[in-house]
Design an enzyme around this catalytic site. Structure first.
Site, PDB file in Angstrom:
ATOM      1  CG  HIS A 216     119.885 -11.759  52.212  1.00 15.29           C
ATOM      2  ND1 HIS A 216     120.129 -10.613  52.952  1.00 15.29           N
ATOM      3  CD2 HIS A 216     120.616 -12.743  52.785  1.00 15.29           C
ATOM      4  CE1 HIS A 216     120.966 -10.904  53.935  1.00 15.29           C
ATOM      5  NE2 HIS A 216     121.276 -12.197  53.851  1.00 15.29           N
TER       6      HIS A 216
ATOM      7  CE  LYS B 263     109.796  -1.121  61.399  1.00 18.01           C
ATOM      8  NZ  LYS B 263     110.823  -1.291  60.357  1.00 18.01           N
TER       9      LYS B 263
HETATM   10  C1  GAR Z   1     122.779  -6.332  47.833  1.00 18.58           C
HETATM   11  O1  GAR Z   1     123.842  -7.260  47.911  1.00 18.58           O
HETATM   12  C2  GAR Z   1     121.529  -6.891  48.488  1.00 18.58           C
HETATM   13  O2  GAR Z   1     121.372  -8.255  48.296  1.00 18.58           O
HETATM   14  C3  GAR Z   1     121.792  -6.580  49.937  1.00 18.58           C
HETATM   15  O3  GAR Z   1     122.305  -5.270  49.914  1.00 18.58           O
HETATM   16  C4  GAR Z   1     123.086  -5.116  48.718  1.00 18.58           C
HETATM   17  C5  GAR Z   1     122.675  -3.826  48.050  1.00 18.58           C
HETATM   18  O4  GAR Z   1     123.494  -3.561  46.952  1.00 18.58           O
HETATM   19  N1  GAR Z   1     120.614  -6.693  50.712  1.00 18.58           N
HETATM   20  C6  GAR Z   1     120.598  -7.169  51.939  1.00 18.58           C
HETATM   21  O5  GAR Z   1     121.594  -7.495  52.557  1.00 18.58           O
HETATM   22  C7  GAR Z   1     119.208  -7.293  52.560  1.00 18.58           C
HETATM   23  N2  GAR Z   1     119.289  -7.893  53.834  1.00 18.58           N
HETATM   24  P1  GAR Z   1     123.061  -2.473  45.873  1.00 18.58           P
HETATM   25  O6  GAR Z   1     122.670  -1.214  46.680  1.00 18.58           O
HETATM   26  O7  GAR Z   1     124.262  -2.231  45.041  1.00 18.58           O
HETATM   27  O8  GAR Z   1     121.898  -3.025  45.127  1.00 18.58           O
END
Ligand code: GAR
Length: 189
Positions: free
Chosen positions: A112, A68
């Site tokens: 989130h 990483k």
């Molecule tokens: C969103 O709902 C974001 O909150 C979530 O991924 C999705 C991405 O949607 N993030 C997480 O779960 C972080 N742990 P998008 O690609 O359409 O923006």
């Protein structure tokens, strides 16, 4: 010089939050310029959205690097070349490591789809539905070295007593876009 802060958006998937933020920057609702989109899943739909908006994309796979640390050093080098001062994670499904956290102290935020600290990790919406919660929500928070952890900046609650995942997801995503834009507006203006 536009005098606007240069930001990077990190995403792994569809990129609807990326697009909401990028458009808010383009239309002057957030006083920032999206200098680069970093995508750890080459070919993800977010890369199409970025190309349509003329935003440069760094497509990079962590597994192409021995660690990483090495992976993040390559990203950091690119961010520094672009003069990036702030990072917004938008569906970036990876824990941020020391290289980026040290380079951007208190300058990395995440969204989130739950009322953290409930339901961190993958498929927060599914986790909450399975649990039977009646108030869903979204959270914007500073990023630390833990999974969806770090000081909370803003939250919005979404009462929902149905069972239609698609309907719920639509409500949550719409709320995410609004909350992320308004939070970035106040952090970056
Ligand atoms: C969103 O709902 C974001 O909150 C979530 O991924 C999705 C991405 O949607 N993030 C997480 O779960 C972080 N742990 P998008 O690609 O359409 O923006």
């Amino acid at each position: 010089m536009s005098g606007k802060k240069k930001i990077a958006i990190f995403a792994s998937g569809s990129g609807s939050n990326f697009e909401a933020i990028a458009k808010a920057c383009l239309h002057g609702r957030i006083n920032a310029e999206v200098a680069i989109c970093v995508c750890d899943h080459p070919g993800a739909y977010v890369t199409e959205r970025a190309k349509r908006l003329d935003i440069p994309v760094l497509e990079i796979r962590q597994k192409s690097y021995p660690s990483k640390t090495e992976y993040e050093k390559v990203i950091l080098d690119e961010l520094q070349k672009q003069g990036v001062e702030f990072i917004a994670l938008a569906g970036y499904m990876r824990i941020v490591g020391d290289v980026l956290l040290k380079a951007f102290p208190n300058k990395i935020v995440n969204i989130h789809p739950s009322l953290l600290p409930a339901f961190p990790g993958v498929d927060a919406i599914g986790q909450a539905l399975n649990y039977g919660v009646k108030v869903f929500g979204v959270t914007v928070h500073f990023v630390d070295q833990t999974l969806d952890g770090g000081k909370i900046i803003a939250q919005a609650a979404i009462p929902y007593d149905g069972n239609d995942r698609e309907e719920l997801e639509t409500m949550i995503h719409a709320r995410e876009h609004a909350l992320y834009v308004s939070t970035l507006k106040s952090l970056l203006n």
